[in-house]
Motif scaffolding. Structure first.
Motif: not given
Length: 201
Positions: A166-195
Motif C-alpha cells: 500500500h506504500k503507506g496509504y491508509p488502506t484497510s490493511a494498513h489501518l488494521s496493522a497500525l491498530a495491531q502494532h502501533g506506529p513505527c518511526v516512519h509513521h507521520r504522527r501528525s496524521f489523525a489515524p496515526v495519532r
C-alpha cells in the motif's frame, strides 16, 4: 511569481517541471522531483505517473534520468512533515529539488495551485499540470518511482505493515496493522489515524 500572466514574452529555454508523490500516506516521506527535459532528446510515452502502469513507470525512470538536461529527487521525512505540516513540507521539498538543479531553470512549472517561496526564478502553477506539461509528467514519474522504491525498502525493515503493497496509504490493511502494532518511526504522527493509534496505546 505564479501564473502564466506574470512571466514575460521572451522565449524561456530552461523550463523545469516539478511534482510530488506521497502527500496522502500515513507513513514514509514525501518525494519531490524536478526535471528539465532536453528537447533534442525526446522521451516517448510520458504521462501522469498515475495513468501509467508500474512497469511503464519503471521503464521510463532511467530514460528520464539519462535524457534530461537536469533532474533531482528529494525526500522530506516524516519528522519534518510533522514539524512543518504536509503542505509546507511539500513546498520545502519543491524548493530543495529546484535549487539542486544544474543547469538552473529560468522557469519552474509546478503541478497544482501553489508555488514555494524562494525559488530564485519565475514560477507557474498548473492545475492538472501532470497531464499537460511533459516536464511535470517526467517529474511525477521520478517522484512516484523513487518513493515506491523507498517504501519497499522500509517494508524489509517493518514487514508487519505491508508497506510494499500500500506504500503507506491508509488502506484497510494498513489501518488494521497500525491498530495491531502501533506506529513505527516512519509513521507521520501528525496524521489523525496515526495519532489515534498512539492514543490507544
Amino acid at each position: 511569481m505564479a501564473g502564466s500572466s506574470l512571466f514575460p514574452d521572451p522565449i524561456v529555454r530552461l523550463v523545469a517541471g516539478v511534482d510530488e508523490a506521497g502527500r496522502g500516506p500515513l507513513a514514509g516521506p514525501v518525494a519531490v522531483a524536478a526535471v528539465i527535459l532536453d528537447e533534442s532528446r525526446p522521451i516517448a510515452g510520458l504521462n501522469d505517473s498515475k495513468q501509467l502502469s508500474e512497469a511503464k513507470r519503471e521503464a521510463l525512470f532511467p530514460l528520464i534520468q539519462e535524457r534530461a538536461l537536469a533532474w533531482h529527487v528529494t525526500f522530506v521525512e516524516p519528522d519534518e512533515i510533522d514539524r512543518l505540516n504536509i503542505l509546507q513540507a511539500t513546498m520545502e521539498g519543491m524548493r530543495r529539488a529546484v535549487m539542486a538543479l544544474q543547469p538552473f531553470p529560468e522557469l519552474v512549472r509546478i503541478d497544482g495551485n501553489r508555488a514555494p517561496k524562494g525559488l530564485n526564478c519565475m514560477a507557474e502553477t498548473l492545475i492538472g499540470g501532470d497531464a499537460i506539461e511533459p516536464a511535470i509528467m517526467a517529474a511525477s514519474i521520478l517522484a512516484k518511482v523513487s518513493r515506491d522504491r523507498m517504501m519497499v525498502q522500509l517494508h524489509a525493515a517493518f514487514p508487519q505493515y505491508g508497506f510494499d503493497q500500500h506504500k503507506g496509504y491508509p488502506t484497510s490493511a494498513h489501518l488494521s496493522a497500525l491498530a495491531q502494532h502501533g506506529p513505527c518511526v516512519h509513521h507521520r504522527r501528525s496524521f489523525a489515524p496515526v495519532r489515534e493509534a498512539l492514543d490507544r496505546r
